[in-house]
Structures are given as structure tokens and as C-alpha cells.
Design an enzyme around this catalytic site. Sequence first.
Site, short mmCIF file in Angstrom:
data_model
loop_
_atom_site.label_atom_id
_atom_site.label_comp_id
_atom_site.label_asym_id
_atom_site.label_seq_id
_atom_site.Cartn_x
_atom_site.Cartn_y
_atom_site.Cartn_z
CB CYS A 263 8.83 -3.27 8.94
SG CYS A 263 8.19 -4.60 7.94
N1 LIG Z 1 8.13 -6.11 3.07
C1 LIG Z 1 8.56 -6.61 4.20
O1 LIG Z 1 9.76 -6.69 4.41
C2 LIG Z 1 7.62 -7.11 5.28
C3 LIG Z 1 8.13 -7.90 6.31
C4 LIG Z 1 7.28 -8.37 7.28
C5 LIG Z 1 5.93 -8.04 7.23
N2 LIG Z 1 5.43 -7.26 6.22
C6 LIG Z 1 3.99 -6.97 6.22
O2 LIG Z 1 3.36 -7.82 5.26
C7 LIG Z 1 2.27 -7.14 4.65
C8 LIG Z 1 2.46 -7.12 3.13
O3 LIG Z 1 3.62 -6.36 2.85
P1 LIG Z 1 4.40 -6.46 1.46
O4 LIG Z 1 5.70 -5.76 1.68
O5 LIG Z 1 4.38 -7.86 0.95
O6 LIG Z 1 3.44 -5.55 0.55
P2 LIG Z 1 3.53 -5.34 -1.06
O7 LIG Z 1 3.01 -3.99 -1.30
O8 LIG Z 1 4.89 -5.74 -1.54
O9 LIG Z 1 2.51 -6.42 -1.64
C9 LIG Z 1 1.16 -6.41 -1.34
C10 LIG Z 1 0.38 -6.90 -2.55
O10 LIG Z 1 -0.99 -6.99 -2.15
C11 LIG Z 1 -1.80 -6.63 -3.28
N3 LIG Z 1 -3.13 -6.30 -2.78
C12 LIG Z 1 -3.56 -5.18 -2.16
N4 LIG Z 1 -4.85 -5.29 -1.82
C13 LIG Z 1 -5.26 -6.50 -2.25
C14 LIG Z 1 -6.49 -7.19 -2.17
N5 LIG Z 1 -7.57 -6.66 -1.58
N6 LIG Z 1 -6.57 -8.42 -2.73
C15 LIG Z 1 -5.49 -8.98 -3.32
N7 LIG Z 1 -4.30 -8.37 -3.43
C16 LIG Z 1 -4.17 -7.14 -2.88
C17 LIG Z 1 -1.04 -5.50 -3.92
O11 LIG Z 1 -1.43 -5.34 -5.26
C18 LIG Z 1 0.41 -5.95 -3.75
O12 LIG Z 1 0.87 -6.66 -4.89
C19 LIG Z 1 2.23 -5.76 5.29
O13 LIG Z 1 1.36 -5.80 6.38
C20 LIG Z 1 3.64 -5.58 5.79
O14 LIG Z 1 3.72 -4.69 6.88
C21 LIG Z 1 6.27 -6.80 5.22
#
Ligand SMILES: NC(=O)c1ccc[n+]([C@@H]2O[C@H](COP(=O)([O-])OP(=O)(O)OC[C@H]3O[C@@H](n4cnc5c(N)ncnc54)[C@H](O)[C@@H]3O)[C@@H](O)[C@H]2O)c1
Length: 420
Positions: A263
Site C-alpha cells: 500500500c
Molecule cells: N494487503 C493489504 O494489506 C491491502 C490493504 C488494503 C487494500 N489492498 C488492496 O487490495 C487489492 C488486493 O491486494 P491483496 O494484498 O489482497 O493482493 P494478493 O496478491 O494478496 O491477492 C490477490 C489475489 O488475486 C488473484 N488474482 C489476480 N488476478 C486475478 C484475476 N484476474 N481473477 C481472479 N483472481 C486473480 C491472485 O492470484 C491473488 O491470489 C490491491 O489493490 C491492494 O492494493 C491491500
Amino acid sequence: MSKFKYNLAVIGLGYVGLPLAIEAANCKLKVAGYDTNESVVNNLNKSVSHVEDISDKVLQDALSKDFLITSNSNILGDSEFIVISVPTPLTDYQPDLSYVEEATKSIADNLKKGQIIVLESTTYPGTTLEIVKPILEQNSNLVAGEDFLLGYSPERIDPGNKEWTFKNTPKIVSGINEKSLKKISEFYNSIINEVVEVSGTREAEMVKLIENTYRQVNIAMVNELAILSNMLNIDIWEVVDAAKTKPFGFQSFRPGPGVGGHCIPIDPKYLSFKTRQIGQPVRFVELAQEINNSMPNYVVSRISELMNKKEILFKNSKILILGVAYKKDIGDTRESPAIHIIESLLNKSVEVSFYDPFVDELIVNNKSISKELVVENISDYDIVIIHTPHTAFNKIDFENIKSLIFDTTGSFSISNVERL
Ligand SMILES: NC(=O)c1ccc[n+]([C@@H]2O[C@H](COP(=O)([O-])OP(=O)(O)OC[C@H]3O[C@@H](n4cnc5c(N)ncnc54)[C@H](O)[C@@H]3O)[C@@H](O)[C@H]2O)c1
């Protein structure tokens, strides 16, 4: 009675999507989780969680409820609500919305009247209206806001935070029209304690960016003051601890080796990308980035100084990095400043190892960094850099360690330590 088989489908079962899917399943909703990564899907189906905040047991309990995990996108047509929580990284220093676009296409291919789509991935203002809505409409011949509803809700999950969880952290919700907002608000109200409505999707997208930019800028300010305090021979840690006794008007931020995770180093760049489109920089963001990005090199220069003082040759010295995750008590190394510190040390022909109970493997410059398996071997190193303040490190008997210790976290009261 809903015509759909599932109440909720979550696209992307990572740090954000998995807790949401599990919370919904625990609230007795019928849930489908869809992820394109087969090994993530297989492991989750075997009750092996890759998200620290979700134990295998919690996952197993959820799977015993109405919760399906699959890599088959056909299920997206069978769910009333669909939440997109896929990555939004930077590629070549630019926002990369390819995952959001891919996920949106997989919805569009299955889209039915009456479905409600919510984007949760962090992104710049305008994404829901300018990227997601057109893909859904063009590929389905349905009309957003009428045939299907659409909105944005930023995720505030804080990995490792036991006090503020998905359930008790207020959730911002928005819709592209009143009808969308009402439905989306009702849905989150059914699984989260408090929902906060904002008037449009652009405002909701901006909320997330203001929250993370605020952190990034304040961390940069305290990092700059840490560097200056060191030059002035003032203990910044004592200063911050004293300042935070003010009960109003001051929120304390601590210096550190830089910013990491998915983030804080990334989201402000989404904001500056958007403002650059109207010819305006976000000056605070750019300055903060510059300062935070310089911190790993600053750490290396302080270590080199310290070793010089002790007449230890930097080249070919043995250095242990204690904790490589970007934050306490989690195993996420994405954008971790430890990577940049290690890169810089390797370039100076230093032998680097790491110890982190949460991280099995660390690749830097295509090279797997050697992992110290037992913390008892700490004294074998010329210097130990405490990078992440994992709670487990409180048990280490630092006082009796022969190596030099450099603490970038200010979290350990050790007499024989040099602090950032
Ligand atoms: N990790 C955090 O602390 C956090 C906090 C707030 C917001 N976010 C935001 O949330 C979003 C997701 O982050 P995250 O940390 O959960 O990511 P992550 O990488 O942990 O998980 C994302 C998942 O999406 C899957 N994926 C990718 N493309 C795909 C598709 N086309 N169809 C289906 N699945 C697909 C991946 O295989 C992966 O398992 C990002 O935009 C991030 O900035 C993250």
C-alpha cells in the site's frame, strides 16, 4: 428469495479477498471464492491458508460452511454480489490495472441482470467509472446502474492488527447511482459493524489514497527528522515518545528503514498518476517518496560508519538482517526496505543472511539469500541489523550478543545497540 446460487463471489483470494469471503461465510452467506492461481486454490481447498491473519483452522471452519473455492470463472454468473480484490501494482513505475481489467472481463463474460459488482482494489479516482463500467457494459450489452449495479469500496485491512479487524473497522461504500449505493450499503451492513456512505465512486477511491498518502508523508517527515536528529546528536526515539504524550493534535509516527508492503509505497503513485493527467504533481507525495526511498541507503551508510568506528572491514563482512517482512508479525516481503538494504550490501561484497520466523525464502537480484535457521547463531555475524520488530525477537538475549547491533525500529531496549 434470490435467483442466484451464491450471495457473494470474491475475485482474488489474497490478503483482502480471503478475509472478506470468510467473514461472509461466517455470517451465513453462500460464498464463492474465485482465483486464477491454481496453487492458491488447491492449498485453500486443503485448508492451508497463505494469509497470516487467517489460520488454517479458521479457513477449515469456513470451508465446512457454504463456501466454495474455485478457479472456474463460470461461478461468477451465479452470484448476486461480486467483489473484485485483485492486485493493483506498479509496472514500470506506472499504475498497472491489468488484473482489474482481467477480473472485470471475467465478470462481463458471465454478467446477468440483477448482479451487483463492487471494486475493492486500491486504485486512482475514476477507475470504477472509466475502466470497470465500460468493460462490463461493452462485453455484456447490459446497462450499469439499471441492469446491474456497480460501486467501489476501499479495503482498510491492516495485516497483523488484532484490534482493528475486517469486522470492526468502518467500511466506506459508494455506488455509481443511488440504487447501487443503497444495495451495496445494505450488503456490507450485513457483514460489517459500521458502514460509511460517500456520494460517489471517485470520492470513495480517493478516501483510500488520502489515508495512505497521509501515512507516507508523516513517515517521511519523521524519517527526515531522524536523519537530522542524528546529525544534531538528539535521540529521535525519545523525542517521538515524549511528543506522543500530548493527548490532542499530534499523532505519532516512528522512523524506520523505509516503507514497504502493497500500500504505502504504491498507492500515492496512483494518486500522482491521476493528478499528472491534469498537469499537476502532488508535491507532498513526491518529496515523501524521495525521503522514504532514500532510507535503505541511509541505513547502509550508518552501518558502514559504525563498522568503520569499530575497525571492521565492510567488504566481505558477515551481516545478518533480523526480520525482512515489511512490518511486524507478518511474512509479507513485498516492497520491503530489507530488499533494498540487502541489494546495496550485496553490491558492496558483503555476505548477507537473514532470520525471519515468518519468511521461508527471500530472493534479491535473482539470488536466494541464505536463511539463518536458528537465532542462537546471531553472534557469528559482524553486525546484526534489526529491520522488523517481530514480537518473537523480544525473547532474544541481545545483551549477551557479541556482534554489533543496529536497530532500525527503535523497539528494543538494549544497552549495546546503535539506533537509527
Ligand atoms: N494487503 C493489504 O494489506 C491491502 C490493504 C488494503 C487494500 N489492498 C488492496 O487490495 C487489492 C488486493 O491486494 P491483496 O494484498 O489482497 O493482493 P494478493 O496478491 O494478496 O491477492 C490477490 C489475489 O488475486 C488473484 N488474482 C489476480 N488476478 C486475478 C484475476 N484476474 N481473477 C481472479 N483472481 C486473480 C491472485 O492470484 C491473488 O491470489 C490491491 O489493490 C491492494 O492494493 C491491500
